[in-house]
Design a protein around this motif. Sequence first.
Motif, PDB file in Angstrom:
ATOM      1  N   VAL A  63       0.918  -1.100   0.083  1.00  0.00           N
ATOM      2  CA  VAL A  63       0.055   0.027  -0.013  1.00  0.00           C
ATOM      3  C   VAL A  63       0.934   1.207   0.096  1.00  0.00           C
ATOM      4  O   VAL A  63       0.488   2.302   0.689  1.00  0.00           O
ATOM      5  CB  VAL A  63      -1.132  -0.080   1.200  1.00  0.00           C
ATOM      6  CG1 VAL A  63      -2.143   0.917   0.919  1.00  0.00           C
ATOM      7  CG2 VAL A  63      -1.634  -1.124   1.412  1.00  0.00           C
ATOM      8  N   SER A  64       1.906   1.160  -0.548  1.00  0.00           N
ATOM      9  CA  SER A  64       2.881   2.126  -0.820  1.00  0.00           C
ATOM     10  C   SER A  64       3.274   2.983   0.537  1.00  0.00           C
ATOM     11  O   SER A  64       3.723   4.019   0.760  1.00  0.00           O
ATOM     12  CB  SER A  64       2.436   3.482  -1.821  1.00  0.00           C
ATOM     13  OG  SER A  64       2.360   2.733  -2.993  1.00  0.00           O
ATOM     14  N   GLY A  65       3.145   2.096   1.574  1.00  0.00           N
ATOM     15  CA  GLY A  65       3.817   2.462   2.844  1.00  0.00           C
ATOM     16  C   GLY A  65       2.613   3.079   3.700  1.00  0.00           C
ATOM     17  O   GLY A  65       2.676   3.555   5.038  1.00  0.00           O
ATOM     18  N   TYR A  91      -3.445  -4.478  -6.148  1.00  0.00           N
ATOM     19  CA  TYR A  91      -3.454  -3.888  -7.699  1.00  0.00           C
ATOM     20  C   TYR A  91      -4.887  -3.324  -8.023  1.00  0.00           C
ATOM     21  O   TYR A  91      -5.667  -3.553  -7.443  1.00  0.00           O
ATOM     22  CB  TYR A  91      -3.396  -5.257  -8.779  1.00  0.00           C
ATOM     23  CG  TYR A  91      -2.074  -5.981  -8.785  1.00  0.00           C
ATOM     24  CD1 TYR A  91      -0.740  -5.498  -9.354  1.00  0.00           C
ATOM     25  CD2 TYR A  91      -1.989  -7.137  -7.984  1.00  0.00           C
ATOM     26  CE1 TYR A  91       0.283  -6.139  -9.369  1.00  0.00           C
ATOM     27  CE2 TYR A  91      -0.814  -8.056  -8.007  1.00  0.00           C
ATOM     28  CZ  TYR A  91       0.430  -7.360  -8.775  1.00  0.00           C
ATOM     29  OH  TYR A  91       1.656  -7.952  -8.777  1.00  0.00           O
ATOM     30  N   CYS A  92      -4.555  -2.485  -8.736  1.00  0.00           N
ATOM     31  CA  CYS A  92      -5.777  -1.611  -9.137  1.00  0.00           C
ATOM     32  C   CYS A  92      -6.961  -2.240  -9.462  1.00  0.00           C
ATOM     33  O   CYS A  92      -7.027  -3.208 -10.514  1.00  0.00           O
ATOM     34  CB  CYS A  92      -5.446  -0.716 -10.422  1.00  0.00           C
ATOM     35  SG  CYS A  92      -6.894   0.124 -11.101  1.00  0.00           S
ATOM     36  N   ALA A  93      -8.368  -2.221  -8.775  1.00  0.00           N
ATOM     37  CA  ALA A  93      -9.273  -3.075  -8.911  1.00  0.00           C
ATOM     38  C   ALA A  93     -10.217  -2.752 -10.341  1.00  0.00           C
ATOM     39  O   ALA A  93     -10.770  -3.701 -10.860  1.00  0.00           O
ATOM     40  CB  ALA A  93     -10.333  -2.654  -7.886  1.00  0.00           C
ATOM     41  N   SER A 146      -2.221  -3.392 -12.601  1.00  0.00           N
ATOM     42  CA  SER A 146      -1.650  -2.121 -12.843  1.00  0.00           C
ATOM     43  C   SER A 146      -1.365  -1.598 -11.155  1.00  0.00           C
ATOM     44  O   SER A 146      -2.097  -2.225 -10.236  1.00  0.00           O
ATOM     45  CB  SER A 146      -2.670  -1.167 -13.185  1.00  0.00           C
ATOM     46  OG  SER A 146      -2.260   0.166 -13.293  1.00  0.00           O
ATOM     47  N   SER A 147      -0.697  -0.916 -11.057  1.00  0.00           N
ATOM     48  CA  SER A 147      -0.098  -0.177  -9.642  1.00  0.00           C
ATOM     49  C   SER A 147      -1.403   0.813  -9.277  1.00  0.00           C
ATOM     50  O   SER A 147      -2.347   1.055 -10.020  1.00  0.00           O
ATOM     51  CB  SER A 147       1.187   0.700  -9.977  1.00  0.00           C
ATOM     52  OG  SER A 147       0.810   1.782 -10.770  1.00  0.00           O
ATOM     53  N   THR A 148      -1.206   1.114  -7.947  1.00  0.00           N
ATOM     54  CA  THR A 148      -2.335   2.042  -7.491  1.00  0.00           C
ATOM     55  C   THR A 148      -1.897   3.229  -6.673  1.00  0.00           C
ATOM     56  O   THR A 148      -0.473   3.528  -6.454  1.00  0.00           O
ATOM     57  CB  THR A 148      -3.196   1.062  -6.204  1.00  0.00           C
ATOM     58  OG1 THR A 148      -2.034   0.370  -5.398  1.00  0.00           O
ATOM     59  CG2 THR A 148      -3.824  -0.111  -6.896  1.00  0.00           C
ATOM     60  N   ASP A 149      -2.771   3.944  -6.455  1.00  0.00           N
ATOM     61  CA  ASP A 149      -2.360   5.279  -5.641  1.00  0.00           C
ATOM     62  C   ASP A 149      -3.145   5.058  -4.274  1.00  0.00           C
ATOM     63  O   ASP A 149      -4.441   4.887  -4.521  1.00  0.00           O
ATOM     64  CB  ASP A 149      -3.047   6.548  -6.400  1.00  0.00           C
ATOM     65  CG  ASP A 149      -2.623   7.778  -5.656  1.00  0.00           C
ATOM     66  OD1 ASP A 149      -2.547   7.753  -4.255  1.00  0.00           O
ATOM     67  OD2 ASP A 149      -2.946   8.763  -6.216  1.00  0.00           O
TER      68      ASP A 149
END
Length: 123
Positions: free
Chosen positions: A10-12, A65-67, A76-79
Motif C-alpha cells: 500500500v505504498s507505505g 493491484y488496481c481494482a 496495474s499499480s495503485t495510488d
Amino acid sequence: MFFTANGLAVSGYDAVTYFKIGTPMPGKPDISLMWKGAVWRFASEDNRDRFERNPRAFAPQFGGYCAYAMVQGLLSSTDPRAWQIVDGKLYLTHSATIERVWKQNVSQNIREAEGHWPQVLYH
C-alpha cells in the motif's frame, strides 16, 4: 501481492486507517510487520496489532493491484489515496481519475474483476 520497489505494501500507507478513521494515513517505518512478502507500515502500534490479528480484514482486494484494471484482466499499480471500501473490503485504484470511473458501476466492476482474480497473476 503488489508492493512498491522498496517492498512496501500500500505504498507505505496504513491499511487499517482506511477502516478505522476513513482516510489513508502513511505508516511509520518503525511500526511495521512482514506479511505475504511485503512490509506493511502502520500509524500506530494498535493498528499494527489489529492487522496482525486479522490481516485479510484490512489488506486491499486483488493483492493491492488496481481494482479497475482487474476488470479488464490487467495488473496495474495503485495510488493509496484513490480507494473505496465496499461491503467491508478495501479496493485501491490507479488514480483519482480511475477511481471516478470505477465508482460509476461498482457492483458490476467487482463481479468482473473477481472473474479475473487470481488467474491474472499467471498470464
